[in-house]
Design a protein around this motif. Structure first.
Motif, mmCIF file in Angstrom:
data_model
loop_
_atom_site.group_PDB
_atom_site.id
_atom_site.type_symbol
_atom_site.label_atom_id
_atom_site.label_comp_id
_atom_site.label_asym_id
_atom_site.label_seq_id
_atom_site.Cartn_x
_atom_site.Cartn_y
_atom_site.Cartn_z
ATOM 1 N N LEU A 77 0.817 -1.217 0.000
ATOM 2 C CA LEU A 77 0.000 0.000 0.000
ATOM 3 C C LEU A 77 0.851 1.267 0.000
ATOM 4 O O LEU A 77 0.323 2.363 -0.216
ATOM 5 C CB LEU A 77 -0.938 0.005 1.203
ATOM 6 N N ALA A 78 2.149 1.138 0.225
ATOM 7 C CA ALA A 78 3.017 2.316 0.177
ATOM 8 C C ALA A 78 3.141 2.852 -1.245
ATOM 9 O O ALA A 78 3.449 4.025 -1.448
ATOM 10 C CB ALA A 78 4.398 1.974 0.726
ATOM 11 N N ASP B 162 -6.039 2.787 2.065
ATOM 12 C CA ASP B 162 -5.523 2.078 3.243
ATOM 13 C C ASP B 162 -6.057 0.658 3.300
ATOM 14 O O ASP B 162 -5.949 -0.022 4.319
ATOM 15 C CB ASP B 162 -5.872 2.829 4.536
ATOM 16 N N SER B 163 -6.603 0.170 2.175
ATOM 17 C CA SER B 163 -7.201 -1.161 2.148
ATOM 18 C C SER B 163 -6.848 -1.879 0.854
ATOM 19 O O SER B 163 -7.194 -1.408 -0.236
ATOM 20 C CB SER B 163 -8.724 -1.070 2.285
#
Length: 244
Positions: free
Chosen positions: A138-139, A160-161
């Motif tokens: 997710l970065a 964020d998912s």
């Protein structure tokens, strides 16, 4: 007739010493340059009219293809580089490829066959690739969501998912002349403020303006090389299917 344009003007400074004296697409993967894998896939898909938009280390290119130049490569972004090939974009359908990716002929054929004026390829199984490239997928991953009919609904924001991301855009697009006219009008409207416009931001603008953007899932091998560490992530990729 479909042509292909490879956007190879930038340096790719995140590659460090690998691009100190050569273009990013000269980086070698499985004993061939990224550029060689791209040319192989495009030609195997039946595309023989190919152009490269060059800038950084322009004299390094010797392939027998059409060339366009972005003399302002150091101060402009991807969409301005694309605009240097506007004579092709105005004349025919064009597959547009980033120069730091590899992909298969099957993906090129599927994208060229898509009926939308503007379409992009994407990887629905993106997480497996991103887990090899990043400690935290997710970065780097961005939102990607489609409507039920397959057209693009959302792209390019942070999430964020993992479950909320339906795929990842892979840097391969198709423009028809009508689609390019909308992009050209946007560049004219924005003037110098469009110099830093990247492709994902262009797609987000298009969605906000009501453009229909088709999506085509990747077929076979693909990957993006954004840093030297990415090269290890593709050590086990079967490159024998690039020309399929």
């Amino acid at each position: 007739m479909t042509r292909a344009i490879i956007l190879a003007a930038g340096r790719g400074s995140r590659m460090g010493e690998l691009t100190a004296e050569q273009p990013k697409c000269f980086t070698r993967l499985h004993d061939r340059r990224l550029l060689d894998w791209q040319l192989t896939a495009l030609r195997a898909a039946g595309i023989n009219q190919i152009a490269i938009v060059r800038g950084y280390s322009a004299a390094s290119f010797t392939e027998p293809v059409q060339y366009f130049e972005n003399p302002r490569w150091a101060e402009t972004n991807m969409v301005r580089t694309l605009a240097e090939a506007r004579s092709w974009l105005e004349a025919d359908d064009c597959i547009v490829s980033y120069s730091d990716i590899f992909y298969s002929a099957a993906t090129v054929r599927a994208l060229a066959a898509n009926g939308d004026e503007l379409a992009i390829s994407y990887d629905p199984d993106w997480l497996a690739v991103w887990q090899k490239r990043f400690d935290d997928p997710l970065a780097d991953a961005e939102t990607f969501r489609r409507h039920a009919d397959g057209r693009l609904a959302e792209i390019g924001a942070r999430s964020d998912s993992v479950e909320a991301i339906e795929g990842q855009y892979m840097g391969l697009l198709k423009f028809t002349p009508d689609a390019w006219q909308r992009v050209a009008a946007l560049l004219d409207e924005r003037g110098s403020t469009a110099d830093k416009l990247d492709m994902t931001s262009l797609l987000r603008h298009g969605l906000a303006a009501g453009w229909r953007i088709g999506t085509v899932p990747v077929v076979g091998p693909w990957g993006e090389v954004d840093s030297a560490s990415d090269l290890a992530a593709y050590a086990e990729v079967d490159f024998s299917h690039v020309a399929d």
